[in-house]
Scaffold this motif. Structure first.
Motif, PDB file in Angstrom:
ATOM      1  N   GLY A  91       0.816  -1.214   0.000  1.00 24.39           N
ATOM      2  CA  GLY A  91       0.000   0.000   0.000  1.00 24.39           C
ATOM      3  C   GLY A  91       0.848   1.261   0.000  1.00 24.39           C
ATOM      4  N   LEU A  92       1.924   1.264   0.785  1.00 24.50           N
ATOM      5  CA  LEU A  92       2.827   2.421   0.802  1.00 24.50           C
ATOM      6  C   LEU A  92       3.506   2.612  -0.553  1.00 24.50           C
ATOM      7  CD1 LEU A  92       4.549   2.113   4.298  1.00 24.50           C
ATOM      8  CD2 LEU A  92       2.784   3.745   3.594  1.00 24.50           C
ATOM      9  N   VAL A  93       3.947   1.519  -1.157  1.00 23.71           N
ATOM     10  CA  VAL A  93       4.599   1.605  -2.466  1.00 23.71           C
ATOM     11  C   VAL A  93       3.641   2.180  -3.503  1.00 23.71           C
ATOM     12  CG1 VAL A  93       5.545   0.212  -4.354  1.00 23.71           C
ATOM     13  CG2 VAL A  93       6.303  -0.192  -2.013  1.00 23.71           C
ATOM     14  N   LEU A  94       2.401   1.758  -3.476  1.00 23.54           N
ATOM     15  CA  LEU A  94       1.427   2.244  -4.456  1.00 23.54           C
ATOM     16  C   LEU A  94       0.945   3.663  -4.161  1.00 23.54           C
ATOM     17  CD1 LEU A  94      -0.706  -0.948  -5.061  1.00 23.54           C
ATOM     18  CD2 LEU A  94       1.070   0.027  -6.511  1.00 23.54           C
ATOM     19  N   ALA A  95       0.967   4.071  -2.907  1.00 23.15           N
ATOM     20  CA  ALA A  95       0.508   5.412  -2.544  1.00 23.15           C
ATOM     21  C   ALA A  95       1.525   6.484  -2.938  1.00 23.15           C
ATOM     22  CB  ALA A  95       0.218   5.484  -1.047  1.00 23.15           C
ATOM     23  N   SER A 101       1.941  12.636  -8.002  1.00 28.09           N
ATOM     24  CA  SER A 101       1.219  13.120  -9.182  1.00 28.09           C
ATOM     25  C   SER A 101       0.846  14.593  -9.066  1.00 28.09           C
ATOM     26  CB  SER A 101      -0.031  12.273  -9.439  1.00 28.09           C
ATOM     27  OG  SER A 101      -0.972  12.462  -8.402  1.00 28.09           O
ATOM     28  N   TYR A 102       0.725  15.085  -7.848  1.00 29.62           N
ATOM     29  CA  TYR A 102       0.417  16.498  -7.647  1.00 29.62           C
ATOM     30  C   TYR A 102       1.519  17.402  -8.215  1.00 29.62           C
ATOM     31  CZ  TYR A 102      -0.476  20.920  -5.292  1.00 29.62           C
ATOM     32  OH  TYR A 102      -0.701  22.241  -5.025  1.00 29.62           O
ATOM     33  N   SER A 103       2.743  16.908  -8.239  1.00 34.42           N
ATOM     34  CA  SER A 103       3.861  17.734  -8.707  1.00 34.42           C
ATOM     35  C   SER A 103       3.881  17.893 -10.226  1.00 34.42           C
ATOM     36  CB  SER A 103       5.196  17.160  -8.226  1.00 34.42           C
ATOM     37  OG  SER A 103       5.450  15.920  -8.861  1.00 34.42           O
ATOM     38  N   TYR A 104       3.230  17.017 -10.981  1.00 35.39           N
ATOM     39  CA  TYR A 104       3.277  17.124 -12.440  1.00 35.39           C
ATOM     40  C   TYR A 104       1.913  17.203 -13.121  1.00 35.39           C
ATOM     41  CZ  TYR A 104       2.886  12.023 -12.031  1.00 35.39           C
ATOM     42  OH  TYR A 104       2.491  10.759 -11.698  1.00 35.39           O
ATOM     43  N   ALA A 116      -3.908   8.404  -3.195  1.00 40.97           N
ATOM     44  CA  ALA A 116      -2.938   7.712  -2.344  1.00 40.97           C
ATOM     45  C   ALA A 116      -3.645   6.836  -1.309  1.00 40.97           C
ATOM     46  CB  ALA A 116      -2.022   8.720  -1.659  1.00 40.97           C
ATOM     47  N   ALA A 117      -4.638   7.413  -0.650  1.00 42.31           N
ATOM     48  CA  ALA A 117      -5.388   6.641   0.352  1.00 42.31           C
ATOM     49  C   ALA A 117      -6.103   5.463  -0.296  1.00 42.31           C
ATOM     50  CB  ALA A 117      -6.392   7.547   1.069  1.00 42.31           C
ATOM     51  N   ALA A 118      -6.704   5.692  -1.450  1.00 46.40           N
ATOM     52  CA  ALA A 118      -7.421   4.610  -2.142  1.00 46.40           C
ATOM     53  C   ALA A 118      -6.446   3.520  -2.580  1.00 46.40           C
ATOM     54  CB  ALA A 118      -8.185   5.160  -3.341  1.00 46.40           C
ATOM     55  N   ILE A 121      -5.568   1.474   0.536  1.00 48.52           N
ATOM     56  CA  ILE A 121      -6.681   0.612   0.954  1.00 48.52           C
ATOM     57  C   ILE A 121      -6.882  -0.528  -0.036  1.00 48.52           C
ATOM     58  CG2 ILE A 121      -9.188   0.540   1.321  1.00 48.52           C
ATOM     59  CD1 ILE A 121      -8.870   3.502   2.348  1.00 48.52           C
ATOM     60  N   LYS A 122      -6.785  -0.222  -1.306  1.00 49.20           N
ATOM     61  CA  LYS A 122      -6.950  -1.254  -2.346  1.00 49.20           C
ATOM     62  C   LYS A 122      -5.887  -2.338  -2.189  1.00 49.20           C
ATOM     63  CE  LYS A 122      -5.529  -0.344  -6.514  1.00 49.20           C
ATOM     64  NZ  LYS A 122      -5.420   0.226  -7.870  1.00 49.20           N
ATOM     65  N   ALA A 123      -4.635  -1.945  -2.008  1.00 50.54           N
ATOM     66  CA  ALA A 123      -3.555  -2.924  -1.854  1.00 50.54           C
ATOM     67  C   ALA A 123      -3.737  -3.748  -0.592  1.00 50.54           C
ATOM     68  CB  ALA A 123      -2.200  -2.220  -1.835  1.00 50.54           C
TER      69      ALA A 123
END
Length: 137
Positions: A91-95, A101-104, A116-118, A121-123
């Motif tokens: 989950g941390l790796v995927l978040a 993504s906010y930076s680009y 990130a939260a989703a 939770i999904k993972a």
């Protein structure tokens, strides 16, 4: 049934079940919860007519099957105790890239944080499902 065929059956069943979870979860998050945010930032996204449902479903299926493939590598886990650290780490790796993504992308930080939260939770949820199904007797 020998151990290998039992493991393969558990992986397949776990992967398919995790896919169902991921599909429903993604629909709830992106189709319902975030609909207003996406509509407010419509200029950033591909037009609905250009979206490709097959690609999205394929990515969700591959995600679920990857967890089902990699989870048994952590070793025997009849009580599913290894699912928590495995799912948390995944989950941390995927978040992480979702926050980045906010930076680009020209989107509000709220979209990146919800993504990130989703993703976390999904993972975590998919890992737990795979662990429960693949460890059935």
């Amino acid at each position: 049934m020998n151990d290998n065929s039992k493991m393969i059956k558990g992986m397949l069943l776990g992967g398919v079940t995790a896919f169902v979870f991921v599909f429903i979860f993604e629909y709830l998050v992106h189709g319902l919860l975030m609909r207003g945010l996406y509509e407010a930032t419509m200029h950033v996204w591909r037009p609905q007519a250009d979206s490709n449902m097959f690609v999205m479903l394929l990515s969700q299926f591959l995600f679920a099957m990857a967890i089902a493939f990699f989870y048994p590598i952590v070793g025997p886990d009849k009580e599913c105790k290894k699912a928590v650290p495995f799912g948390f780490g995944l989950g941390l790796v995927l978040a992480m890239p979702q926050i980045a993504s906010y930076s680009y992308l020209p989107i509000p930080i709220s979209i990146s944080l919800i993504w990130a939260a989703a993703s976390f939770i999904k993972a975590f949820g998919a890992t737990y499902i795979v662990a429960k199904i693949s460890n059935r007797d």
